[in-house]
Design a protein around this motif. Structure first.
Motif, PDB file in Angstrom:
ATOM      1  N   ILE A  29       0.845  -1.201   0.000  1.00 53.74           N
ATOM      2  CA  ILE A  29       0.000   0.000   0.000  1.00 53.74           C
ATOM      3  C   ILE A  29       0.876   1.245   0.000  1.00 53.74           C
ATOM      4  O   ILE A  29       0.649   2.196  -0.766  1.00 53.74           O
ATOM      5  N   ALA A  30       1.899   1.235   0.862  1.00 54.62           N
ATOM      6  CA  ALA A  30       2.818   2.377   0.945  1.00 54.62           C
ATOM      7  C   ALA A  30       3.535   2.589  -0.387  1.00 54.62           C
ATOM      8  O   ALA A  30       3.691   3.726  -0.848  1.00 54.62           O
ATOM      9  N   LEU A  31       3.958   1.509  -1.005  1.00 50.11           N
ATOM     10  CA  LEU A  31       4.664   1.594  -2.281  1.00 50.11           C
ATOM     11  C   LEU A  31       3.762   2.216  -3.350  1.00 50.11           C
ATOM     12  O   LEU A  31       4.209   3.070  -4.131  1.00 50.11           O
ATOM     13  N   MET A  32       2.506   1.801  -3.380  1.00 48.60           N
ATOM     14  CA  MET A  32       1.560   2.343  -4.352  1.00 48.60           C
ATOM     15  C   MET A  32       1.346   3.849  -4.132  1.00 48.60           C
ATOM     16  O   MET A  32       1.337   4.638  -5.079  1.00 48.60           O
ATOM     17  N   ILE A  33       1.218   4.258  -2.852  1.00 46.08           N
ATOM     18  CA  ILE A  33       1.032   5.674  -2.527  1.00 46.08           C
ATOM     19  C   ILE A  33       2.239   6.493  -2.975  1.00 46.08           C
ATOM     20  O   ILE A  33       2.096   7.568  -3.578  1.00 46.08           O
ATOM     21  N   GLU A  34       3.444   5.981  -2.699  1.00 41.44           N
ATOM     22  CA  GLU A  34       4.660   6.700  -3.085  1.00 41.44           C
ATOM     23  C   GLU A  34       4.767   6.836  -4.597  1.00 41.44           C
ATOM     24  O   GLU A  34       5.185   7.883  -5.109  1.00 41.44           O
ATOM     25  N   LEU A  35       4.390   5.802  -5.324  1.00 41.95           N
ATOM     26  CA  LEU A  35       4.453   5.855  -6.780  1.00 41.95           C
ATOM     27  C   LEU A  35       3.430   6.855  -7.342  1.00 41.95           C
ATOM     28  O   LEU A  35       3.682   7.496  -8.369  1.00 41.95           O
ATOM     29  N   ILE A  36       2.300   6.984  -6.670  1.00 45.58           N
ATOM     30  CA  ILE A  36       1.315   7.998  -7.075  1.00 45.58           C
ATOM     31  C   ILE A  36       1.894   9.395  -6.881  1.00 45.58           C
ATOM     32  O   ILE A  36       1.787  10.264  -7.753  1.00 45.58           O
ATOM     33  N   TYR A  37       2.536   9.624  -5.724  1.00 47.92           N
ATOM     34  CA  TYR A  37       3.188  10.917  -5.478  1.00 47.92           C
ATOM     35  C   TYR A  37       4.216  11.225  -6.559  1.00 47.92           C
ATOM     36  O   TYR A  37       4.274  12.336  -7.098  1.00 47.92           O
ATOM     37  N   ILE A  38       5.045  10.229  -6.868  1.00 48.55           N
ATOM     38  CA  ILE A  38       6.103  10.425  -7.861  1.00 48.55           C
ATOM     39  C   ILE A  38       5.504  10.682  -9.242  1.00 48.55           C
ATOM     40  O   ILE A  38       6.025  11.497 -10.021  1.00 48.55           O
ATOM     41  N   SER A  39       4.394  10.010  -9.555  1.00 45.31           N
ATOM     42  CA  SER A  39       3.724  10.220 -10.842  1.00 45.31           C
ATOM     43  C   SER A  39       3.207  11.651 -10.973  1.00 45.31           C
ATOM     44  O   SER A  39       3.313  12.270 -12.040  1.00 45.31           O
ATOM     45  N   ILE A  40       2.643  12.175  -9.888  1.00 43.70           N
ATOM     46  CA  ILE A  40       2.165  13.559  -9.891  1.00 43.70           C
ATOM     47  C   ILE A  40       3.329  14.511 -10.094  1.00 43.70           C
ATOM     48  O   ILE A  40       3.260  15.455 -10.895  1.00 43.70           O
ATOM     49  N   PHE A  41       4.420  14.264  -9.362  1.00 44.16           N
ATOM     50  CA  PHE A  41       5.616  15.088  -9.506  1.00 44.16           C
ATOM     51  C   PHE A  41       6.117  15.038 -10.949  1.00 44.16           C
ATOM     52  O   PHE A  41       6.444  16.071 -11.550  1.00 44.16           O
TER      53      PHE A  41
END
Length: 242
Positions: free
Chosen positions: A78-90
């Motif tokens: 779950i944490a990995l998915m959230i971090e990848l979403i943040y990075i995608s937005i960036f």
């Protein structure tokens, strides 16, 4: 024995909840990025580091490495998915140079994780040695993440101001470290214990500094809000930083 297991599961579930809250804490920062359609001076480095950390803790919790760490395994995907979403937005709002940096780092992390995992799994054929090997590398990255607020703490001391240190993030980090330290102590897991014990110490120091310099901080709510949100980091937490 049964009571100890039940207590450990309860603490682990609580740790997952707190860790989940921690990983959602940067949401205001990314909302501002979307709203402004620009990353401004925001840095993606902590989130790239967290992806690497979560990936190794995810592997640590897999049955072929550690057969009894289901609560470590549940939070990290779950944490990995959230971090990848943040990075995608960036990535979407970043200039080309920053986009290249994200691509290079993520590719490098994939190669690094693949090589390390392959070597460990081929060299170590039993759970005991795999736990030690992956546990050490997980602790290294977790300690790096927990030590990341040191630069902010230095700034607080130099400026005698806590405007750069978000209180609720520091509190969440401290509570997260406490819960996962308790989880590690109920049935000793030295690798979860070491990094999260240091996380407790780091969080406690941040809270003490906040208490010491809160009154001396000049209040400019707009500036404080923007700067604090830009400094929110995704730390470890839980085995997601366990």
């Amino acid at each position: 024995m049964v009571m100890a297991k039940a207590a450990r599961n309860t603490v682990g579930i609580l740790g997952n909840v707190i860790s989940f809250g921690l990983y959602l804490s940067p949401c205001p920062t990314f909302y501002k990025i979307i709203e402004n359609k620009s990353v401004g001076e925001f840095k993606v480095d902590p989130y790239l580091a967290t992806v690497l950390n979560c990936t190794f803790w995810l592997i640590y919790g897999l049955p072929f490495v550690h057969p009894d760490r289901i609560l470590v395994l549940t939070i990290n995907p779950i944490a990995l998915m959230i971090e990848l979403i943040y990075i995608s937005i960036f990535f979407y709002y970043a200039p080309n140079q920053e986009r290249k940096k994200v691509v290079y780092w993520l590719c490098g992390e994939v190669v690094f994780v693949a090589i390390v995992s392959l070597v460990f799994l081929l060299v170590f054929h039993d759970h005991k040695r795999r736990i030690i090997a992956f546990g050490i590398i997980c602790d290294v990255f977790n300690i790096i993440m927990y030590s990341s607020p040191l630069t902010i703490m230095k700034k607080v001391i130099c400026t005698k101001s806590v405007e750069y240190m978000p209180f609720y993030l520091s509190l969440a980090n401290f509570l997260n470290g406490c819960v996962w330290t308790a989880y590690a102590l109920i049935k000793l897991d030295i690798f979860i214990l070491i990094s999260n014990g240091l996380g407790v110490l780091s969080g406690a120091v941040q809270l003490i500094l906040y208490g010491c310099y809160f009154k001396s901080t000049l209040r400019d709510e707009k500036v404080v809000d923007v700067k604090a949100s830009q400094l929110q980091l995704s730390v470890s937490d839980g085995p997601a930083t366990v």
